[in-house]
Design a protein around this motif. Structure first.
Motif, PDB file in Angstrom:
ATOM      1  N   ALA A 105       0.841  -1.205   0.000  1.00 20.84           N
ATOM      2  CA  ALA A 105       0.000   0.000   0.000  1.00 20.84           C
ATOM      3  C   ALA A 105       0.873   1.251   0.000  1.00 20.84           C
ATOM      4  N   LYS A 106       1.931   1.227   0.822  1.00 24.79           N
ATOM      5  CA  LYS A 106       2.829   2.399   0.859  1.00 24.79           C
ATOM      6  C   LYS A 106       3.468   2.629  -0.507  1.00 24.79           C
ATOM      7  N   ALA A 107       3.816   1.553  -1.184  1.00 24.62           N
ATOM      8  CA  ALA A 107       4.463   1.696  -2.494  1.00 24.62           C
ATOM      9  C   ALA A 107       3.577   2.484  -3.451  1.00 24.62           C
ATOM     10  N   PHE A 108       2.280   2.160  -3.459  1.00 25.81           N
ATOM     11  CA  PHE A 108       1.400   2.792  -4.446  1.00 25.81           C
ATOM     12  C   PHE A 108       0.755   4.088  -3.943  1.00 25.81           C
ATOM     13  N   PHE A 109       0.581   4.215  -2.620  1.00 21.45           N
ATOM     14  CA  PHE A 109      -0.117   5.391  -2.089  1.00 21.45           C
ATOM     15  C   PHE A 109       0.825   6.460  -1.545  1.00 21.45           C
ATOM     16  N   GLU A 110       2.043   6.066  -1.149  1.00 20.81           N
ATOM     17  CA  GLU A 110       2.968   7.065  -0.576  1.00 20.81           C
ATOM     18  C   GLU A 110       4.185   7.290  -1.474  1.00 20.81           C
ATOM     19  N   SER A 111       4.908   6.219  -1.830  1.00 13.16           N
ATOM     20  CA  SER A 111       6.061   6.410  -2.726  1.00 13.16           C
ATOM     21  C   SER A 111       5.570   6.969  -4.056  1.00 13.16           C
ATOM     22  N   MET A 112       4.462   6.386  -4.545  1.00 12.64           N
ATOM     23  CA  MET A 112       3.762   6.980  -5.681  1.00 12.64           C
ATOM     24  C   MET A 112       2.423   7.477  -5.134  1.00 12.64           C
ATOM     25  N   ASP A 113       1.704   8.251  -5.950  1.00 13.54           N
ATOM     26  CA  ASP A 113       0.490   8.875  -5.409  1.00 13.54           C
ATOM     27  C   ASP A 113      -0.763   8.389  -6.138  1.00 13.54           C
ATOM     28  N   PHE A 114      -0.878   7.072  -6.317  1.00 11.06           N
ATOM     29  CA  PHE A 114      -2.083   6.545  -6.957  1.00 11.06           C
ATOM     30  C   PHE A 114      -3.292   6.737  -6.042  1.00 11.06           C
ATOM     31  N   ASP A 115      -4.472   6.881  -6.654  1.00 11.95           N
ATOM     32  CA  ASP A 115      -5.709   6.973  -5.871  1.00 11.95           C
ATOM     33  C   ASP A 115      -6.196   5.601  -5.431  1.00 11.95           C
ATOM     34  N   SER A 116      -5.788   4.567  -6.154  1.00 14.83           N
ATOM     35  CA  SER A 116      -6.353   3.243  -5.861  1.00 14.83           C
ATOM     36  C   SER A 116      -5.400   2.158  -6.334  1.00 14.83           C
ATOM     37  N   VAL A 117      -5.648   0.956  -5.804  1.00 12.87           N
ATOM     38  CA  VAL A 117      -4.877  -0.203  -6.259  1.00 12.87           C
ATOM     39  C   VAL A 117      -5.823  -1.404  -6.359  1.00 12.87           C
ATOM     40  N   THR A 118      -5.627  -2.231  -7.375  1.00 12.25           N
ATOM     41  CA  THR A 118      -6.423  -3.459  -7.460  1.00 12.25           C
ATOM     42  C   THR A 118      -5.828  -4.492  -6.510  1.00 12.25           C
ATOM     43  N   VAL A 119      -6.733  -5.209  -5.797  1.00 17.04           N
ATOM     44  CA  VAL A 119      -6.308  -6.127  -4.739  1.00 17.04           C
ATOM     45  C   VAL A 119      -7.075  -7.445  -4.911  1.00 17.04           C
ATOM     46  N   ALA A 120      -6.378  -8.556  -4.687  1.00 19.93           N
ATOM     47  CA  ALA A 120      -7.021  -9.875  -4.739  1.00 19.93           C
ATOM     48  C   ALA A 120      -7.584 -10.200  -3.352  1.00 19.93           C
ATOM     49  N   PRO A 121      -8.783 -10.798  -3.279  1.00 22.36           N
ATOM     50  CA  PRO A 121      -9.434 -10.964  -1.973  1.00 22.36           C
ATOM     51  C   PRO A 121      -9.088 -12.251  -1.236  1.00 22.36           C
ATOM     52  N   TYR A 122      -8.388 -13.181  -1.880  1.00 22.33           N
ATOM     53  CA  TYR A 122      -8.426 -14.550  -1.363  1.00 22.33           C
ATOM     54  C   TYR A 122      -7.593 -14.819  -0.119  1.00 22.33           C
ATOM     55  N   MET A 123      -6.760 -13.858   0.308  1.00 24.49           N
ATOM     56  CA  MET A 123      -6.089 -14.043   1.595  1.00 24.49           C
ATOM     57  C   MET A 123      -6.893 -13.418   2.726  1.00 24.49           C
TER      58      MET A 123
END
Ligand code: OMP
Length: 271
Positions: A105-123
């Motif tokens: 999450a930090k990689a996509f929301f803090e290091s980069m500034d994406f609004d969202s990330v696709t996530v797999a639910p199975y874990m």
């Protein structure tokens, strides 16, 4: 970006188009290979020509990380050049034990500034929740995907006849809210989009699969739209590879405009 900001942009542009950035060195126009960073130049030209019609961009991380460290640098620069009022989706399909998800999450929301990330639910919950702890950031959870293999697990029914994707939709709604959780629902599953909408009346859906995968935009709108539009429809190859020649960005613009015009009619019809 908040849900109301996203909806405002949909209304302003009369569009719910997400342009998918899946830049493949083997498919981009040959003349770009002489550029210092061909993938960046390609994405830059596509964004410049389609930004009038798009409310979201979805760089698919695979196409960048396949290029190694340089690819990550390109991804960060592409994210930065997307206009601030356009929703950004890191299509990374992540998810792991909690402390690992937190760093994804930090990689996509803090290091980069994406609004969202696709996530797999199975874990499960503890693999998804770390992504939901960031203000104005979103999880886009895989529910019913567009590919043939979605039949292998997502459509398996439990003893009561409930398919697995429905359990994902129901359970995950306790983890986040329509303000920070969307679902991936493939456009190729037209007949089931209405079922998904019944289970998640207020959430936005990211709907890939129109264009190259053959999904129907009008069916998606008919069965998927809600009173806040509620759908972001992605097309990647159908837009970005509309031409393999020097006019590729103009050709992408034409395809994006065509979809936006269709979307404008659908917004008038169903909202
Ligand atoms: P095109 O088929 O070229 O429009 O690309 C579709 C894009 O959406 C690709 O980046 C896929 O990885 C992605 N995608 C699907 O095609 N199906 C899904 O069910 C989910 C996704 C996604 O999460 O974006």
């Amino acid at each position: 970006m908040t849900r109301s900001e996203l909806f405002a942009q949909i209304q302003q542009k009369s569009s719910f188009l997400c342009v998918g950035l899946d830049p493949d060195l083997e498919k981009i126009p040959r003349h770009l290979l002489a550029e210092p960073d061909p993938i960046f130049s390609f994405c830059q030209a596509i964004i410049e020509e389609t930004a009038d019609f798009a409310v979201a961009y979805k760089p698919n991380i695979a196409f960048f990380e396949a290029l190694g460290a340089k690819g990550w640098d390109t991804l960060a620069r592409v994210e930065e050049l997307i206009p601030d009022d356009i929703f950004t989706i890191a299509d990374a399909k992540r998810g792991d034990i909690g402390n690992t998800s937190k760093l994804y999450a930090k990689a996509f929301f803090e290091s980069m500034d994406f609004d969202s990330v696709t996530v797999a639910p199975y874990m499960g919950k503890d693999s998804v929740s770390p992504f939901l702890e960031f203000d104005n950031k979103w999880v886009i959870l895989l529910a019913l995907t567009s590919n043939a293999g979605s039949m292998d697990f997502q459509l398996i029914e439990d003893k009561a006849g409930k398919p697995l994707y429905q359990s994902v939709l129901e359970k995950s709604q306790d983890w986040g809210s329509p303000e920070n959780l969307m679902f991936v629902v493939g456009a190729t599953r037209g007949e089931l989009i209405g079922e998904v909408r019944k289970s998640a009346p207020d959430h936005f859906f990211l709907v890939p699969g129109v264009g190259a995968q053959g999904g129907s935009l009008s069916e998606v709108a008919k069965y998927g739209m809600n009173s806040s539009c509620g759908i972001l429809v992605n097309s990647s190859r159908g837009i970005i590879y509309a031409s393999g020649e020097k006019d590729f960005a103009k050709a992408a613009r034409r395809e994006a405009k065509k979809l936006q015009e269709e979307m404008k009619n659908l917004l008038q019809k169903y909202m």
